[in-house]
Each structure stands twice: as C-alpha cells, then as structure tokens.
Write an enzyme that holds these catalytic residues in place. Structure first.
Site, PDB file in Angstrom:
ATOM      1  N   GLY A 178       0.772  -1.242   0.000  1.00  0.00           N
ATOM      2  CA  GLY A 178       0.000   0.000   0.000  1.00  0.00           C
ATOM      3  C   GLY A 178       0.800   1.287   0.000  1.00  0.00           C
ATOM      4  N   ASP A 224      -6.038  -0.758  -1.035  1.00  0.00           N
ATOM      5  CA  ASP A 224      -6.809  -1.732  -1.817  1.00  0.00           C
ATOM      6  C   ASP A 224      -8.086  -2.176  -1.128  1.00  0.00           C
ATOM      7  OD1 ASP A 224      -5.293  -3.272   0.229  1.00  0.00           O
ATOM      8  OD2 ASP A 224      -6.246  -4.986  -0.771  1.00  0.00           O
ATOM      9  N   GLU A 247       4.032   4.342   5.788  1.00  0.00           N
ATOM     10  CA  GLU A 247       2.779   3.597   5.738  1.00  0.00           C
ATOM     11  C   GLU A 247       1.741   4.331   4.889  1.00  0.00           C
ATOM     12  OE1 GLU A 247       1.239   1.063   5.758  1.00  0.00           O
ATOM     13  OE2 GLU A 247       0.893   0.118   7.683  1.00  0.00           O
ATOM     14  N   ASP A 248       0.796   3.565   4.376  1.00  0.00           N
ATOM     15  CA  ASP A 248      -0.311   4.173   3.637  1.00  0.00           C
ATOM     16  C   ASP A 248      -1.362   4.724   4.608  1.00  0.00           C
ATOM     17  OD1 ASP A 248      -1.044   1.624   4.503  1.00  0.00           O
ATOM     18  OD2 ASP A 248      -1.771   0.938   2.568  1.00  0.00           O
ATOM     19  N   LYS A 254      -6.476   7.234  10.573  1.00  0.00           N
ATOM     20  CA  LYS A 254      -7.884   7.084  10.977  1.00  0.00           C
ATOM     21  C   LYS A 254      -7.910   6.935  12.495  1.00  0.00           C
ATOM     22  CE  LYS A 254      -9.985   4.091   7.605  1.00  0.00           C
ATOM     23  NZ  LYS A 254     -10.558   2.743   7.377  1.00  0.00           N
ATOM     24  N   PHE A 300     -14.071   3.261   4.853  1.00  0.00           N
ATOM     25  CA  PHE A 300     -13.118   2.414   4.135  1.00  0.00           C
ATOM     26  C   PHE A 300     -12.707   3.109   2.845  1.00  0.00           C
ATOM     27  CE2 PHE A 300     -11.380  -1.054   1.706  1.00  0.00           C
ATOM     28  CZ  PHE A 300     -10.586  -1.665   2.660  1.00  0.00           C
ATOM     29  N   VAL A 301     -11.416   3.361   2.716  1.00  0.00           N
ATOM     30  CA  VAL A 301     -10.916   4.105   1.559  1.00  0.00           C
ATOM     31  C   VAL A 301     -10.050   3.229   0.653  1.00  0.00           C
ATOM     32  CG1 VAL A 301     -11.066   6.393   2.616  1.00  0.00           C
ATOM     33  CG2 VAL A 301      -8.995   5.024   2.956  1.00  0.00           C
ATOM     34  N   ASP A 305      -4.646   2.467  11.014  1.00  0.00           N
ATOM     35  CA  ASP A 305      -6.037   2.154  11.315  1.00  0.00           C
ATOM     36  C   ASP A 305      -6.102   1.781  12.804  1.00  0.00           C
ATOM     37  OD1 ASP A 305      -8.713   1.617  10.426  1.00  0.00           O
ATOM     38  OD2 ASP A 305      -8.247  -0.513  10.373  1.00  0.00           O
ATOM     39  N   ARG A 347      -5.584  -0.180  -6.116  1.00  0.00           N
ATOM     40  CA  ARG A 347      -4.356   0.468  -5.644  1.00  0.00           C
ATOM     41  C   ARG A 347      -3.854   1.518  -6.625  1.00  0.00           C
ATOM     42  NH1 ARG A 347      -2.329  -2.541  -1.303  1.00  0.00           N
ATOM     43  NH2 ARG A 347      -2.592  -4.794  -1.398  1.00  0.00           N
TER      44      ARG A 347
HETATM   45  P1  IMP Z   1      -3.750  -1.504  11.284  1.00  0.00           P
HETATM   46  O1  IMP Z   1      -2.796  -2.548  11.747  1.00  0.00           O
HETATM   47  O2  IMP Z   1      -5.149  -1.785  11.709  1.00  0.00           O
HETATM   48  O3  IMP Z   1      -3.349  -0.096  11.624  1.00  0.00           O
HETATM   49  O4  IMP Z   1      -3.850  -1.689   9.733  1.00  0.00           O
HETATM   50  C1  IMP Z   1      -3.147  -1.001   8.852  1.00  0.00           C
HETATM   51  C2  IMP Z   1      -3.331  -1.618   7.488  1.00  0.00           C
HETATM   52  O5  IMP Z   1      -4.700  -1.950   7.243  1.00  0.00           O
HETATM   53  C3  IMP Z   1      -2.969  -0.623   6.426  1.00  0.00           C
HETATM   54  O6  IMP Z   1      -1.607  -0.706   6.104  1.00  0.00           O
HETATM   55  C4  IMP Z   1      -3.869  -1.022   5.282  1.00  0.00           C
HETATM   56  O7  IMP Z   1      -3.223  -2.002   4.492  1.00  0.00           O
HETATM   57  C5  IMP Z   1      -5.075  -1.612   5.934  1.00  0.00           C
HETATM   58  N1  IMP Z   1      -6.207  -0.660   5.981  1.00  0.00           N
HETATM   59  C6  IMP Z   1      -6.705  -0.034   7.063  1.00  0.00           C
HETATM   60  N2  IMP Z   1      -7.728   0.773   6.750  1.00  0.00           N
HETATM   61  C7  IMP Z   1      -7.893   0.658   5.420  1.00  0.00           C
HETATM   62  C8  IMP Z   1      -8.796   1.280   4.477  1.00  0.00           C
HETATM   63  O8  IMP Z   1      -9.667   2.131   4.783  1.00  0.00           O
HETATM   64  N3  IMP Z   1      -8.639   0.914   3.184  1.00  0.00           N
HETATM   65  C9  IMP Z   1      -7.710   0.008   2.782  1.00  0.00           C
HETATM   66  N4  IMP Z   1      -6.842  -0.574   3.613  1.00  0.00           N
HETATM   67  C10 IMP Z   1      -6.933  -0.259   4.919  1.00  0.00           C
HETATM   68 MG    MG Z   2      -0.716  -1.665   4.513  1.00  0.00          MG
END
Ligand code: IMP
Ligand code: MG
Length: 178
Positions: A44, A158, A98-99, A130, A151-152, A102, A164
């Site tokens: 991402g 993706d 990072e993209d 987020k 959700f984006v 979350d 992507r």
């Molecule tokens: P975390 O471990 O929950 O912070 O997850 C981070 C990863 O979840 C990111 O690197 C994304 O790959 C994926 N992710 C979280 N939110 C979204 C979203 O809204 N769209 C797409 N991928 C997401």
């Molecule tokens: Mg990711």
C-alpha cells in the site's frame, strides 16, 4: 471516476502538495544527523513512497517489508512477515512509511521489530490516519491527512487487492463490501 468510488476524499493534487510539505519537513528534521533508511510496508505505501522521496533532499536509502495483518475490511491482531528487509538496520535511523494507520497494530509491531533489529531511532510517516479506529497507543511523527472512519481505496490502498492504482483516495461504495 471509478464506478465503485462513492466520492473522492483526497485528490492527486492535494497528495502531491502534502508530499512536498512532508518531504521538506523530513529534510529539515534530519539534515544535521545521519539520514534515515525509509522502510516502506508493501504494498500500500508504494505510490506514497514514490511521491514522497522526490521531495526529501537527503542521502536516504529505502527498503521494503511485507507484513500481513489484513483480510477484507477488518484488521486482525497478529502480523506475519512475508518479506523481510534486504539490509540491516542496526545502528541506523528508520523512517517507516505507511499508507494508513487504522487500529495501529501493524505499526506498533513493526516499530518494535525495527528496535529489536537494532535501529537507534524509529519514526513513522503515514499518508492517512484514521484515529477513531485506534486500538493500540501509537502515533505517527508525520501525518498526511486525518480521515474519518470510512473504508478508503486508491493511491496504494486496496479492497481485495484492487484499486491500488487509482490516482486519488476515494471512499469505496458500501454495496461493494456489504
Ligand atoms: P492496522 O494494523 O489496523 O493499523 O492496519 C493497517 C493496514 O490496514 C494498512 O496498512 C492497510 O493495508 C489496511 N487498511 C486499514 N484501513 C484501510 C482502508 O480504509 N482501506 C484500505 N486498507 C486499509
Ligand atoms: Mg498496509
């Protein structure tokens, strides 16, 4: 606009403008010491990394890691290393790219992993944040855009590996995952 995008949240122009600002700030913050190794999390963060590095005026290197923690639209706790770094980060400064942050679980785990590998300093730059979804205590040092709990997709992000390549960040139509 892609037919599965409900609306565009952040345009390509806004992303480029923000990447210039972040690149300048990173250049400023690291200019008097050792340049960081950018560690981008596949897949991402690739479009964001590609834009950001053009605006960092330092002797940086970059490397990639692939960890998986994500299935469909819900994050899960444990991460699996699918691809490890090519180089050592011992005694290096690491800037994780990072993209999106979350729940924060991925970043928390990868930050710890970099420290375990001997990195002397670990900072984080993320295109999107987020905060409403956060489950663990972690903040990025550099944030592009704070977004609501939706959700984006696009600009690297993706849904089931698709979208992507969209040049903007958009909100996925609910009918696509409901
Ligand atoms: P975390 O471990 O929950 O912070 O997850 C981070 C990863 O979840 C990111 O690197 C994304 O790959 C994926 N992710 C979280 N939110 C979204 C979203 O809204 N769209 C797409 N991928 C997401
Ligand atoms: Mg990711």
């Amino acid at each position: 606009m892609n037919k599965n995008v409900a609306r565009i949240l952040i345009s390509e122009e806004e992303i480029v403008k923000k990447s210039i600002e972040l690149g300048k700030q990173i250049t400023e913050d690291y200019k008097n010491g050792k340049a960081p190794i950018l560690v981008a999390l596949l897949k991402g963060s690739v479009p964001f990394l590609a834009e950001l590095i053009k605006h960092i005026d330092l002797d940086i290197e970059f490397d990639f890691m692939d960890v998986s923690s994500y299935e469909g639209t819900e994050s899960i706790g444990d991460i699996k290393i699918n691809k490890d770094l090519d180089r050592s980060v011992r005694n290096e400064k690491v800037l994780l790219v990072e993209d999106i942050i979350d729940t924060g679980r991925t970043l928390k785990t990868v930050t710890k992993l970099m420290k375990d590998k001997g990195a002397v300093d670990v900072k984080v730059v993320t295109l999107l944040d987020k905060p409403e979804r956060r489950e663990v205590d972690i903040e990025a040092d550099y944030v592009g855009f704070v977004i609501p709990n939706e959700f984006v997709i696009g600009y690297g992000l993706d849904f089931n590996q698709k979208y992507r390549n969209l040049p903007y960040v958009g909100v996925l139509k609910e009918e696509c995952y409901k």
